[in-house]
Design a protein around this motif. Sequence first.
Motif, mmCIF file in Angstrom:
data_model
loop_
_atom_site.group_PDB
_atom_site.id
_atom_site.type_symbol
_atom_site.label_atom_id
_atom_site.label_comp_id
_atom_site.label_asym_id
_atom_site.label_seq_id
_atom_site.Cartn_x
_atom_site.Cartn_y
_atom_site.Cartn_z
ATOM 1 N N GLN A 143 0.839 -1.184 0.000
ATOM 2 C CA GLN A 143 0.000 0.000 0.000
ATOM 3 C C GLN A 143 0.882 1.246 0.000
ATOM 4 O O GLN A 143 2.045 1.191 0.382
ATOM 5 N N VAL A 144 0.280 2.356 -0.406
ATOM 6 C CA VAL A 144 1.010 3.610 -0.473
ATOM 7 C C VAL A 144 1.324 4.103 0.938
ATOM 8 O O VAL A 144 0.469 4.130 1.818
ATOM 9 N N GLN A 145 2.575 4.475 1.136
ATOM 10 C CA GLN A 145 2.988 5.088 2.398
ATOM 11 C C GLN A 145 3.857 6.294 2.113
ATOM 12 O O GLN A 145 4.730 6.250 1.236
ATOM 13 N N LEU A 146 3.614 7.349 2.855
ATOM 14 C CA LEU A 146 4.440 8.552 2.839
ATOM 15 C C LEU A 146 4.833 8.830 4.287
ATOM 16 O O LEU A 146 3.958 9.030 5.129
ATOM 17 N N VAL A 147 6.120 8.817 4.565
ATOM 18 C CA VAL A 147 6.594 8.966 5.939
ATOM 19 C C VAL A 147 7.534 10.163 6.019
ATOM 20 O O VAL A 147 8.653 10.130 5.500
ATOM 21 N N GLU A 148 7.072 11.222 6.691
ATOM 22 C CA GLU A 148 7.878 12.426 6.852
ATOM 23 C C GLU A 148 8.789 12.312 8.070
ATOM 24 O O GLU A 148 8.460 11.613 9.043
ATOM 25 N N SER A 149 9.883 13.021 8.013
ATOM 26 C CA SER A 149 10.812 13.119 9.143
ATOM 27 C C SER A 149 11.593 14.415 9.026
ATOM 28 O O SER A 149 11.564 15.069 7.975
ATOM 29 N N GLY A 150 12.280 14.768 10.097
ATOM 30 C CA GLY A 150 13.159 15.927 10.061
ATOM 31 C C GLY A 150 12.639 17.170 10.746
ATOM 32 O O GLY A 150 13.350 18.180 10.819
ATOM 33 N N GLY A 153 5.226 1.955 -2.154
ATOM 34 C CA GLY A 153 3.948 1.395 -2.582
ATOM 35 C C GLY A 153 3.429 1.918 -3.905
ATOM 36 O O GLY A 153 2.310 1.578 -4.304
ATOM 37 N N PHE A 154 4.210 2.756 -4.557
ATOM 38 C CA PHE A 154 3.803 3.245 -5.880
ATOM 39 C C PHE A 154 5.058 3.648 -6.649
ATOM 40 O O PHE A 154 6.152 3.718 -6.085
ATOM 41 N N ALA A 155 4.876 3.921 -7.931
ATOM 42 C CA ALA A 155 5.993 4.290 -8.804
ATOM 43 C C ALA A 155 6.350 5.756 -8.576
ATOM 44 O O ALA A 155 5.930 6.651 -9.319
ATOM 45 N N PHE A 156 7.144 5.992 -7.557
ATOM 46 C CA PHE A 156 7.455 7.352 -7.095
ATOM 47 C C PHE A 156 7.929 8.258 -8.232
ATOM 48 O O PHE A 156 7.499 9.405 -8.337
ATOM 49 N N TYR A 210 -6.365 6.064 -8.823
ATOM 50 C CA TYR A 210 -5.507 5.501 -7.770
ATOM 51 C C TYR A 210 -5.536 6.284 -6.476
ATOM 52 O O TYR A 210 -5.040 5.798 -5.454
ATOM 53 N N GLY A 211 -6.076 7.491 -6.483
ATOM 54 C CA GLY A 211 -6.282 8.203 -5.244
ATOM 55 C C GLY A 211 -5.208 9.189 -4.872
ATOM 56 O O GLY A 211 -4.197 9.335 -5.556
ATOM 57 N N GLN A 212 -5.481 9.882 -3.761
ATOM 58 C CA GLN A 212 -4.586 10.894 -3.227
ATOM 59 C C GLN A 212 -4.148 10.448 -1.824
ATOM 60 O O GLN A 212 -4.947 9.874 -1.070
ATOM 61 N N TYR A 213 -2.896 10.756 -1.484
ATOM 62 C CA TYR A 213 -2.337 10.252 -0.232
ATOM 63 C C TYR A 213 -1.564 11.340 0.501
ATOM 64 O O TYR A 213 -0.857 12.143 -0.133
ATOM 65 N N TRP A 214 -1.696 11.320 1.819
ATOM 66 C CA TRP A 214 -0.974 12.224 2.706
ATOM 67 C C TRP A 214 -0.068 11.422 3.628
ATOM 68 O O TRP A 214 -0.404 10.299 4.026
ATOM 69 N N GLY A 215 1.033 12.024 4.010
ATOM 70 C CA GLY A 215 1.825 11.479 5.095
ATOM 71 C C GLY A 215 1.199 11.835 6.434
ATOM 72 O O GLY A 215 0.179 12.528 6.506
ATOM 73 N N GLN A 216 1.851 11.397 7.513
ATOM 74 C CA GLN A 216 1.304 11.632 8.853
ATOM 75 C C GLN A 216 1.662 13.020 9.383
ATOM 76 O O GLN A 216 1.087 13.471 10.366
#
Length: 118
Positions: free
Chosen positions: A1-8, A26-29, A104-110
Amino acid sequence: QVQLVESGGGLVQPGGSLRLSCAASGFAFSSYPMRWYRQAPGKERELVARITSTGGSTNYKDSVNGRFTISRDNAKNTVYLQMNSLKPEDTAVYYCYVDRGSAYGQYWGQGTQVTVSS
């Protein structure tokens, strides 16, 4: 599944710098433009910067233009936001975002908290 993980994110004094990272999976970045948004307390989420799939073109919110730089490393499936000359008004939760279209939808990180304060 698509994951977006922010840090910093973190606490920084005015005039300081931070570099945010967003690791995607989870997708073709490399096929998709990416965006960074932010949301300050009591305010609507706003677009900060965007970058094309190849990294060849970028756009910025007026108030961060010249201070922030968005970039990407398609080999690492990561998008970055370099933030310099930070101001208290940059304090917000910062999110990365991808729009893969209606199919395929829209996705946000946390989100990652950035606090600019002395």
